[in-house]
Each structure stands twice: as C-alpha cells, then as structure tokens.
Design a protein around this motif. Sequence first.
Motif, mmCIF file in Angstrom:
data_model
loop_
_atom_site.group_PDB
_atom_site.id
_atom_site.type_symbol
_atom_site.label_atom_id
_atom_site.label_comp_id
_atom_site.label_asym_id
_atom_site.label_seq_id
_atom_site.Cartn_x
_atom_site.Cartn_y
_atom_site.Cartn_z
ATOM 1 N N LYS A 1 0.822 -1.214 0.000
ATOM 2 C CA LYS A 1 0.000 0.000 0.000
ATOM 3 C C LYS A 1 0.854 1.261 0.000
ATOM 4 C CE LYS A 1 -3.724 2.216 2.609
ATOM 5 N NZ LYS A 1 -4.601 2.111 3.815
ATOM 6 N N CYS A 2 1.841 1.308 0.856
ATOM 7 C CA CYS A 2 2.701 2.499 0.941
ATOM 8 C C CYS A 2 3.572 2.649 -0.304
ATOM 9 C CB CYS A 2 3.574 2.424 2.189
ATOM 10 S SG CYS A 2 2.668 2.566 3.746
ATOM 11 N N HIS A 3 3.975 1.525 -0.890
ATOM 12 C CA HIS A 3 4.786 1.588 -2.097
ATOM 13 C C HIS A 3 4.012 2.237 -3.236
ATOM 14 C CE1 HIS A 3 7.340 -0.486 -5.376
ATOM 15 N NE2 HIS A 3 8.010 0.551 -4.886
ATOM 16 N N GLU A 4 2.745 1.895 -3.365
ATOM 17 C CA GLU A 4 1.906 2.522 -4.392
ATOM 18 C C GLU A 4 1.712 4.007 -4.102
ATOM 19 O OE1 GLU A 4 -1.701 0.311 -4.469
ATOM 20 O OE2 GLU A 4 -0.803 -1.485 -5.391
ATOM 21 N N ALA A 5 1.532 4.358 -2.826
ATOM 22 C CA ALA A 5 1.329 5.768 -2.457
ATOM 23 C C ALA A 5 2.550 6.616 -2.759
ATOM 24 C CB ALA A 5 0.979 5.861 -0.971
ATOM 25 N N VAL A 6 3.734 6.063 -2.564
ATOM 26 C CA VAL A 6 4.971 6.815 -2.830
ATOM 27 C C VAL A 6 5.080 7.171 -4.304
ATOM 28 C CG1 VAL A 6 7.485 6.602 -2.906
ATOM 29 C CG2 VAL A 6 6.255 5.941 -0.850
ATOM 30 N N HIS A 7 4.679 6.230 -5.193
ATOM 31 C CA HIS A 7 4.781 6.472 -6.633
ATOM 32 C C HIS A 7 3.686 7.405 -7.146
ATOM 33 C CE1 HIS A 7 8.113 3.887 -7.842
ATOM 34 N NE2 HIS A 7 7.711 3.017 -6.924
ATOM 35 N N LYS A 8 2.599 7.545 -6.392
ATOM 36 C CA LYS A 8 1.481 8.380 -6.845
ATOM 37 C C LYS A 8 1.500 9.778 -6.239
ATOM 38 C CE LYS A 8 -1.656 4.482 -7.652
ATOM 39 N NZ LYS A 8 -2.928 3.821 -7.237
ATOM 40 N N SER A 9 2.095 9.923 -5.067
ATOM 41 C CA SER A 9 2.031 11.198 -4.348
ATOM 42 C C SER A 9 3.437 11.737 -4.075
ATOM 43 C CB SER A 9 1.271 11.029 -3.023
ATOM 44 O OG SER A 9 1.379 12.187 -2.222
ATOM 45 N N ALA A 10 3.666 12.982 -4.508
ATOM 46 C CA ALA A 10 4.955 13.616 -4.255
ATOM 47 C C ALA A 10 5.140 13.918 -2.776
ATOM 48 C CB ALA A 10 5.088 14.900 -5.078
ATOM 49 N N ASP A 11 4.064 14.259 -2.082
ATOM 50 C CA ASP A 11 4.149 14.541 -0.645
ATOM 51 C C ASP A 11 4.546 13.296 0.137
ATOM 52 O OD1 ASP A 11 3.430 17.139 -1.113
ATOM 53 O OD2 ASP A 11 1.289 16.818 -0.730
#
Length: 499
Positions: free
Chosen positions: A269-279
């Motif tokens: 989940k966090c890996h996907e969030a890192v690639h989608k969100s610059a923040d």
Amino acid sequence: MRPVYVLDMNGKPLMPTCRFGKVRRMLKSGEAKVVDTLPFTIQLDRPTKTHVVQSVTLGCDPGRTNIGLAAVRSDGTDLYRSHCETRNKEIVDLMDARRAARRASRRGERLARKRLAAKHETATTFPDGRKLPGCEKPIMLKDIINTEARFNNRVRPAGWLTPTATQLLWTHLNLIKRISRILPVSDIALEINKFAFMQLDEPDKNKWNIDFQHGPLYGTGGLKAAVRQLQNNTCLLCQENVIEHFHHLIPRSKRGDNTINNIAGLCQKCHEAVHKSADTAEKLSTLKKGQTKRYGGTSVLNQIIPKLVEELGKTYHEHLHLTYGWQTKEFRTKHKLEKTHDTDAYCIAAGTMQTVKPNIRTDVYEIKQFRRHNRANIHHQTERTYKLNGQTVARNRRKRTDQKTDSLAEWFENTVKQYGQQKAEHLRAGLKVRKSTRYYNFKDRVMPGAVFQYEGNRYVVTGQLSGGQYYRAYGKGNQNFPAKKIRIISLNRGLVYVA
C-alpha cells in the motif's frame, strides 16, 4: 618494555627480539645498523639462514580522532601497541577556507568582467531574473552574467568519498602499512559496527572472516536482509505492515546507487502511495534521512568502513577478520582489561584466536598526525587599524566578513550622530593609520612533525620562531631550541612517533 624490531638485509620484517645485549653486540660489531630510534628498529647486514616468521595478527580499533593498534602473536603475547591522534577534524576547516578563497577569486573575476562590460557599454541586465539551463525557475543574478550553468554537468563516480573521509581512510591504511614494515603481519582484525557492516556492497557473500563466521547477518541474504533487519521487517512509512517491496529513493534510472542509504522497505500500500504522491515520497525521504542519522552517528567513520574493508581485502584476502564492538567488550570484560584504544585493539586481535590467554607486556607508542603539505605563501595578515589618541577606534575601511568591531565607515557614522558633521571630520583627520601588513612563509621552512636531535635527545618540531632561528618541540611547552645547535634527523612524514 619495548622490543627491538628487526629487518633482514632486503628490508623485510623479521620477528622482534628482547635480547638487548645481543642487539648491542651486533651493532658494535657492524653486523647490524640502526634504521629508526622510535620504535627502535635495526637492519641486519648479513644474510639470514632462514626466513621463518610466526603468525602475527594486527588489530585495529578505528576512529575519527583516536585509532588504536596492536600486534599479537598466536599465543596471545603482544608485540606492539600504539595510539594515534589524527588531524581529521582539521580537514573540515581547511576545506571551508579553501572554498571561501576560491569563491572570492571567482567573484573578483566576475566583477572584473562586469566592469569591463560597463566600460564598453555591453552589459546586459535581467531585472526579473534569468532562467539558466537546468533551472526550473528564474534566478536573480548578482555577478554571473551571460554564463551557462555548469553545476548539472558534474557527476561524482560511484564510491566517491568526501575529502574528510578520504583523509581518514588513508590515515588508517598508512598506519597499517607503517606497522607492516617492521612486523611480519599475516592477519588483520578490524572492528566495525553493525550499521557500517550493512553498508558493504555484498553482505551476503562471505568474502572475509566476518564475526568469527557466526555473525547475525552471516548467510542471511545480503542487502535486502540488511534492510529488513534495520527496519525490524516493518514498513518505514506506516510502521505497521511487513516489508513487501524495496524502494529506491533515487531511482536507478537517475543514477541512484544500490546501497542501504538509498533503499527503504515498504508494504504494498505504501509503495503505491509513494509512486502516486509527491508529498508521500518527500515524507519517506525525510524518514529515511532520520533513520540514517540515527544509525550513522559517526558518519565519517561509517563512510570509510566499506572502502577500508575493500582495500585491506585486496592485500590480506581471507586473512581479514571483521568483528563487532560487543565482542571486543566481551573479551575485555572477561579478562578484566582496562578500557583504552590500544587495549581495545589488542582485544580485537586476540579475540580472533578465541582460546588465547592475554599476555600484555609492551609499552604503548604515541603517534601524532601532522600536516605534511602547506603551500600557502602568506602566513598571516594584519588588519588596517585606525587609532585616535593612541586608542584603536576602527579596523578596515569597510567591515570584513565576521568582523565584530567597528569599521571606519561605521565609526564615522556614529561620530557624526554624536558630535555633528564638522567635529566628526576634524576627528577623522586626526586618525593615525597603520596599514595592513602581510607576513609570508619562508621557502625552506621545516614543517611541524619533523624530528630533530638536541643534546643527544630526540624531539618533534611543533613550530618555529624568529624566522626559523628557534624551534619548539612537542611536549616541551614554550622551551626554545636554537636552530644552530640542533640536527634535523627526518622531515615530516605525516604520522610521527612522539613518545
């Protein structure tokens, strides 16, 4: 007690000896000659029948300011112990001074170009700033006019170390080489911490005798296993889920390296969030920096450990032993030894033998590191001083960087406010000026760290007085040694035995 170190006719080290009477007779008969007095080393003038030497392990307790070294025989007897005080912390200040000088030089050149352009009416102004190649936003320029940005063209090679780390690395290597010239060192034992071990390029490959073959990372799967252990197999972002992906903070496509400092363990989940969100990516970068800072307290030392292991591995191969600090402490506590740098080095070396019984007999040598090269032409420069009635009221026409006292311009402005324009000008006319003076280094000066002899005793130079007419010595305070009565034994070698 300090043994006599022995070299054969070709300069190769033999086992040291404590038969001082035998050494005295050999020197008197011409069968040997003195190579060095500290540590006392002799070289044989006749061939030896055999060149059989025993196994000698050199233990190294690495450090930034203090380095401990000890050579131990296979039965636990120490043959050599020393403590070295480095000058690594000076490197930071020297690099800052060099950077300031280069920036001042470049700024002077730019100002000269600006004056030339103004003279020929070819100057170009950018009131709203100028967008240079490689910059996303316009930059307000002060001196750089019509100059292409070049900072993006500088790419450091893989494994690059800072000048401070490079100096520390070569200090360790040179110390080991220096001892290997007087002792037949067959094995090296080096203490590293857990974080430094994780920075090794391939921790899964057993290139060296790591942790006596039973370390916590022995055979555990390399870099990914090291990341799991560093994060306790927990996602760095959410701190809840287990690690499922290994994310490169700087992508490999953008020349990001494949080291533990650039890898973070994340859940799906966090890996996907890192690639989608610059923040989210920025938050991850901040967390990783904090983790690196927490585990890399002695960052300069941690930087050099992988390179130090690599360089020593080229020479000693499978005879390089890597140990942890807890093993040193365990050995020292078990045998009730005192906590010093040289004793720790002895424990590191003797600990690789496991069943050995400590036998410490030798006295400790003190080594101090001196600066070998100083090409500065100017020794120091005094400031321009303004005095009124014998008292200093201002320094320099305009304030220099970090100047805390008043400059002439500030003094005059304050005087005008206090006495008025006419009185201030009258006082300014009565100022006595002492111009700025430069004092230069003389060409053939002897650098600190040189060894000299005075009245039959050995001393180490720390400085000179009166244009080289007098010398100061290490450990002798303000005692002056007349240059006419001394004899220079050796010039500065960098690492100098002082006691």
